[in-house]
Design a protein around this motif. Structure first.
Motif, short mmCIF file in Angstrom:
data_model
loop_
_atom_site.label_atom_id
_atom_site.label_comp_id
_atom_site.label_asym_id
_atom_site.label_seq_id
_atom_site.Cartn_x
_atom_site.Cartn_y
_atom_site.Cartn_z
N ASP A 1 -13.86 -24.54 -3.90
CA ASP A 1 -14.45 -24.58 -2.55
C ASP A 1 -13.55 -25.43 -1.64
O ASP A 1 -13.76 -26.64 -1.47
N ARG B 1 -29.76 -34.81 -4.60
CA ARG B 1 -30.04 -33.70 -3.66
C ARG B 1 -31.24 -34.05 -2.78
O ARG B 1 -31.21 -33.84 -1.57
N ASP C 1 -28.17 -26.03 5.15
CA ASP C 1 -28.94 -25.47 4.05
C ASP C 1 -28.80 -26.32 2.78
O ASP C 1 -27.85 -27.08 2.60
N GLY C 2 -29.80 -26.11 1.91
CA GLY C 2 -29.85 -26.85 0.66
C GLY C 2 -28.71 -26.52 -0.28
O GLY C 2 -28.30 -27.35 -1.08
N GLU C 3 -28.18 -25.30 -0.15
CA GLU C 3 -27.09 -24.91 -1.05
C GLU C 3 -25.84 -25.76 -0.81
O GLU C 3 -25.16 -26.16 -1.75
N THR C 4 -25.56 -26.03 0.47
CA THR C 4 -24.41 -26.88 0.80
C THR C 4 -24.59 -28.27 0.19
O THR C 4 -23.65 -28.86 -0.35
N ALA D 1 -26.44 -29.05 -2.42
CA ALA D 1 -26.33 -28.95 -3.88
C ALA D 1 -24.86 -28.88 -4.31
O ALA D 1 -24.45 -29.52 -5.30
N THR D 2 -24.06 -28.13 -3.55
CA THR D 2 -22.64 -28.00 -3.88
C THR D 2 -21.93 -29.34 -3.70
O THR D 2 -21.11 -29.74 -4.54
N TYR E 1 -21.22 -31.27 -15.20
CA TYR E 1 -20.92 -30.88 -13.81
C TYR E 1 -19.48 -30.39 -13.68
O TYR E 1 -18.72 -30.46 -14.57
#
Lengths: 196, 196
Positions: free
Chosen positions: A152, B86, B176-179, B181-182, B196
C-alpha cells in the motif's frame, strides 16, 4: 497571447521579488501580521500586480514555500530506497525547522480550515504532486523487488509524512537523523520490504 | 483554602457552561471569531470568571476539546491489541470529523505557533497524557507477547496519530474504517507484532 522574452524575464523577476518579500516579512513580523500591502511595498510592485497573480497572502506564501520545498526535498534515486527516503524526509524536516519556512507553513496550514480555495490550492499545488512523486520513487523500488507487489504505497507515504506533520503542528520537531532513520525503517518494514 | 460542596458544584456548573458556550460559538462563528466576551455572555458569567480559570480563548477551547477527546477515545483493553487500537483511532477520527470539535482543534493548532503558553498547555494537558496512555496500552500487549520486547512504542504512537493529524490539517479526513484497520495493521507489522 504571446509574451516577449524580456517581459517574461521582468515577470519572473517580479515574481521572485514578491515571494522573497513575503518570506522576509514572515520572519520579521510573523505570518499573522503579513499583509499584501507590505509585500507590495517591500517588493517594489503594486498591490494590483500581486492580486493579478495570487488571490491572497496565503497563496503567495504557499507558492514561496512550495518552491523552497521542491528544492529542499528532491526524490533522488541512488538505488537504495531506505537511503533515498531518509534523504527526502531529512530535507523536509530541515526546511520546517527554520524560519521563515517552518512558521510560514504553520501559518498556511492555520488558514486552511477557513479558506477553502487555499486548501484546494495546497492540495493541488503542493501535497498531491509531492505524494505522486513519493509514490513514484516507492514504485521504482517495487519494480526492483525492494518492496513487495501489492504494498500500500499511498499509505506508506502518509506514514512517512504523518509524523513530520504531527511533530510540526505540535511544535515538537524531529531533532535528529536517527529518528528519521528509525521512522523510514519502520515504514519499510510495515510494507514487508526485504531486509527491514 | 477549603471549598464547600455547594460552591464546588456551582464552579463545576459554571465550568461546563463556559466550555459548552465556547464550543457552540465555534460552530456558529468559526474559531477565529470566538471572543472571551461572547463566551462570557453566552455562559452567563463575567469575563473575570473566565480569566480567573483560563488565560485565553484557546485555553478554554483546549479544555473543552480535551474533555471531549478523553470521552471519545477510551483506551479499552479487550485483550486484542489490533481491535483496541482500531477502536481508539476510530474515536479520534470521528471526533475530528464533526463540528465543533474538528474545526475547534484546527483553530487551537493554528494558534500554537504564536502562543508559546498554549503550545505548552496542549502538550502537557492533552498530547503527553494521551501518548502515555497509548504507550501503556501497547506495553500491556507487549507483556502478553503480542508485541516483541524492545519495540519502539513511542514511535508507534506517532505512526498511528501522525496520519490522523496529517489528514486533519490538510482537510483530507480519513473516511472509513477500512483505512483505519489498514493503518493499525501496518503499524503493528512495523513493530513485528506476530500475526500482522
Amino acid at each position: 497571447m504571446t509574451t516577449s522574452p524580456s517581459s517574461a524575464r521582468r515577470s519572473e523577476r517580479s515574481r521572485r521579488a514578491i515571494l522573497r518579500a513575503a518570506l522576509d516579512l514572515c520572519t520579521e513580523r510573523g505570518y499573522g501580521h503579513v499583509t499584501i500591502e507590505a509585500i507590495a511595498a517591500a517588493a517594489g510592485v503594486s498591490k494590483k500586480t500581486i492580486y493579478r497573480w495570487w488571490p491572497s497572502k496565503g497563496a503567495v506564501l504557499l507558492e514561496a514555500f512550495t518552491d523552497a520545498l521542491v528544492d529542499a526535498t528532491p526524490f533522488v534515486d541512488t538505488g537504495d530506497i531506505g537511503a533515498d527516503l531518509r534523504t527526502h524526509v531529512a530535507g523536509a524536516v530541515k526546511l520546517l525547522s527554520v524560519p521563515p519556512f517552518g512558521p510560514a507553513y504553520a501559518g498556511i496550514l492555520s488558514e486552511l480550515h477557513h479558506d477553502d480555495r487555499l486548501a484546494q490550492q495546497l492540495r493541488e499545488q503542493l501535497v498531491d504532486p509531492r505524494v505522486e512523486e513519493a509514490i513514484g520513487r516507492l514504485r521504482s523500488a517495487q519494480d526492483r523487488g525492494q518492496i513487495p507487489p501489492g504494498a500500500d504505497l499511498p499509505l506508506a507515504v502518509e506514514m512517512l509524512y504523518g509524523p513530520v506533520y504531527y511533530r510540526h503542528v505540535l511544535r515538537k520537531p524531529i531533532q535528529d537523523g536517527e529518528t528519521i532513520a528509525t521512522l523510514v525503517a519502520h515504514v519499510l518494514r510495515a510494507l514487508r520490504a526485504p531486509g527491514y
